[in-house]
Structure formats: C-alpha cells, structure tokens
Motif scaffolding. Structure first.
Motif, PDB file in Angstrom:
ATOM      1  N   TRP A  20      10.763  34.428  62.141  1.00 42.29           N
ATOM      2  CA  TRP A  20      10.852  35.871  61.870  1.00 42.29           C
ATOM      3  C   TRP A  20      10.819  36.334  62.808  1.00 42.29           C
ATOM      4  CZ3 TRP A  20      15.710  36.217  58.703  1.00 42.29           C
ATOM      5  CH2 TRP A  20      15.838  35.655  57.460  1.00 42.29           C
ATOM      6  N   PHE A  21      11.128  36.780  63.514  1.00 45.25           N
ATOM      7  CA  PHE A  21      10.716  37.829  64.725  1.00 45.25           C
ATOM      8  C   PHE A  21      11.582  38.674  65.220  1.00 45.25           C
ATOM      9  CE2 PHE A  21      11.900  33.712  66.548  1.00 45.25           C
ATOM     10  CZ  PHE A  21      12.693  34.106  67.776  1.00 45.25           C
ATOM     11  N   THR A  26      16.519  46.343  64.319  1.00 42.76           N
ATOM     12  CA  THR A  26      16.775  46.571  63.060  1.00 42.76           C
ATOM     13  C   THR A  26      16.094  45.377  62.802  1.00 42.76           C
ATOM     14  OG1 THR A  26      18.831  45.372  63.616  1.00 42.76           O
ATOM     15  CG2 THR A  26      18.854  48.001  63.136  1.00 42.76           C
ATOM     16  N   ASP A  27      15.653  44.201  63.359  1.00 43.16           N
ATOM     17  CA  ASP A  27      15.121  43.475  63.073  1.00 43.16           C
ATOM     18  C   ASP A  27      13.200  43.438  62.437  1.00 43.16           C
ATOM     19  OD1 ASP A  27      17.333  41.582  63.489  1.00 43.16           O
ATOM     20  OD2 ASP A  27      16.453  41.091  65.581  1.00 43.16           O
ATOM     21  N   ALA A  28      13.352  44.056  62.337  1.00 41.84           N
ATOM     22  CA  ALA A  28      11.226  44.239  62.137  1.00 41.84           C
ATOM     23  C   ALA A  28      10.719  44.270  61.297  1.00 41.84           C
ATOM     24  CB  ALA A  28      11.243  46.240  62.193  1.00 41.84           C
ATOM     25  N   ARG A  29       9.989  43.946  61.098  1.00 42.66           N
ATOM     26  CA  ARG A  29       8.792  43.126  59.503  1.00 42.66           C
ATOM     27  C   ARG A  29       9.331  44.214  58.408  1.00 42.66           C
ATOM     28  NH1 ARG A  29       3.237  40.183  59.626  1.00 42.66           N
ATOM     29  NH2 ARG A  29       4.061  39.347  57.123  1.00 42.66           N
ATOM     30  N   TRP A  46       6.433  35.573  60.199  1.00 42.48           N
ATOM     31  CA  TRP A  46       6.482  36.117  60.808  1.00 42.48           C
ATOM     32  C   TRP A  46       5.920  35.847  62.588  1.00 42.48           C
ATOM     33  CZ3 TRP A  46      10.118  40.067  60.916  1.00 42.48           C
ATOM     34  CH2 TRP A  46      10.392  40.753  61.972  1.00 42.48           C
ATOM     35  N   ASP A  47       7.050  35.873  63.112  1.00 44.95           N
ATOM     36  CA  ASP A  47       6.273  35.395  64.656  1.00 44.95           C
ATOM     37  C   ASP A  47       6.584  36.204  65.597  1.00 44.95           C
ATOM     38  OD1 ASP A  47       5.332  33.880  66.607  1.00 44.95           O
ATOM     39  OD2 ASP A  47       7.015  33.218  67.319  1.00 44.95           O
ATOM     40  N   GLU A  48       5.336  37.583  65.298  1.00 41.91           N
ATOM     41  CA  GLU A  48       5.854  38.314  66.207  1.00 41.91           C
ATOM     42  C   GLU A  48       5.385  38.202  67.965  1.00 41.91           C
ATOM     43  OE1 GLU A  48       6.034  42.577  66.953  1.00 41.91           O
ATOM     44  OE2 GLU A  48       6.042  41.924  64.968  1.00 41.91           O
ATOM     45  N   TRP A  79      17.016  31.709  69.018  1.00 44.06           N
ATOM     46  CA  TRP A  79      16.728  32.579  67.301  1.00 44.06           C
ATOM     47  C   TRP A  79      18.224  32.877  67.119  1.00 44.06           C
ATOM     48  CZ3 TRP A  79      19.508  37.766  68.074  1.00 44.06           C
ATOM     49  CH2 TRP A  79      19.981  38.225  68.705  1.00 44.06           C
ATOM     50  N   ASP A  80      18.434  32.913  65.825  1.00 41.12           N
ATOM     51  CA  ASP A  80      19.230  33.527  65.315  1.00 41.12           C
ATOM     52  C   ASP A  80      20.471  31.825  65.046  1.00 41.12           C
ATOM     53  OD1 ASP A  80      21.462  33.930  62.944  1.00 41.12           O
ATOM     54  OD2 ASP A  80      22.684  35.190  64.992  1.00 41.12           O
ATOM     55  N   SER A  81      19.377  31.025  64.732  1.00 44.59           N
ATOM     56  CA  SER A  81      19.755  29.641  64.940  1.00 44.59           C
ATOM     57  C   SER A  81      18.645  28.731  64.085  1.00 44.59           C
ATOM     58  CB  SER A  81      18.849  29.075  66.366  1.00 44.59           C
ATOM     59  OG  SER A  81      17.641  29.454  66.595  1.00 44.59           O
TER      60      SER A  81
END
Length: 126
Positions: A20-21, A26-29, A46-48, A79-81
C-alpha cells in the motif's frame, strides 16, 4: 479479491503481498481500512516512498506480454494493480513465472479470478 478468491478458496496454499502507498490524498495510511484483506495468507506492507511501485514501473517491459486485455498502463509507478505468479516463480534480476498482471484490479478482476481458479484446481488435484 477477499470475497471472490480468498474466502472461496480458504485451503489453497498461496501468499498475497498487499503493498500500500498513497497516490491520492484519500490513500493516506491513516485512512487505510485494515480489514480490507483480512485473510491470514495476506501480508500487508506500507510503502511510503513507493519503492515497489517504482520498481515495477521501471521494469514493466519484461512483463508487458502478460498484461491482461482489460488493462491499460503506462507510467513510472505501478499502482492499483496485481501480479499473479506461478508456484515455481523465482526472483533473479526480475521475477519469472508471471501468469498475468492487471491494472486496475477492478478492471482486470475476471482474468485474475479465472487464472486463480485454474491454479487452485491444479493445487488440489491428487
């Protein structure tokens, strides 16, 4: 994915790595729903710095032939994949054994579901 694959095949030997990043505010951790993929076979990271998305973005050419027909992608960060690998896949400079990959997950979900069902059926045969 939770309902269509993970719950449907609870005894299938698989690993899911959810990375996740944030690409949008709205994608904030802090807004990430921890129960989104609530299966013990899922490892969440989580991959900042977006290191995984950038790596795949810069190495996408090697897996371009496995891109699903429903997918569109061109960019620097994947992303989103999803990327679905065969059980015998190995990582050297780039991973081998890519069955299909898709973006967005929603757009490519039918190919993911179909490919997974084939793998699950093979893994349960005596």
């Amino acid at each position: 994915m939770q309902n269509e694959i993970l719950q449907k095949y609870p005894d299938t030997n698989l690993r899911v790595y959810a990375v996740w990043f944030n690409m949008f505010p709205t994608d904030a951790r802090s807004k990430w729903p921890p129960n989104l993929l609530a299966d013990p076979r899922v490892v969440h990271r989580w991959d900042e710095p977006k290191a995984v998305g950038r790596w795949f973005g810069h190495h996408a050419a090697y897996m371009r032939p496995q891109l699903t027909q429903q997918s569109r992608w061109d960019g620097d960060i994947l992303w989103d994949s999803y990327v679905l690998y065969a059980a015998d896949a190995r990582w050297d400079d780039v991973p081998s054994g890519v069955i299909h990959w898709g973006r967005t997950i929603v757009a490519a979900r039918e190919t993911l579901r179909s490919d997974f069902e084939k793998l699950a059926t093979r893994s349960t045969r005596p």
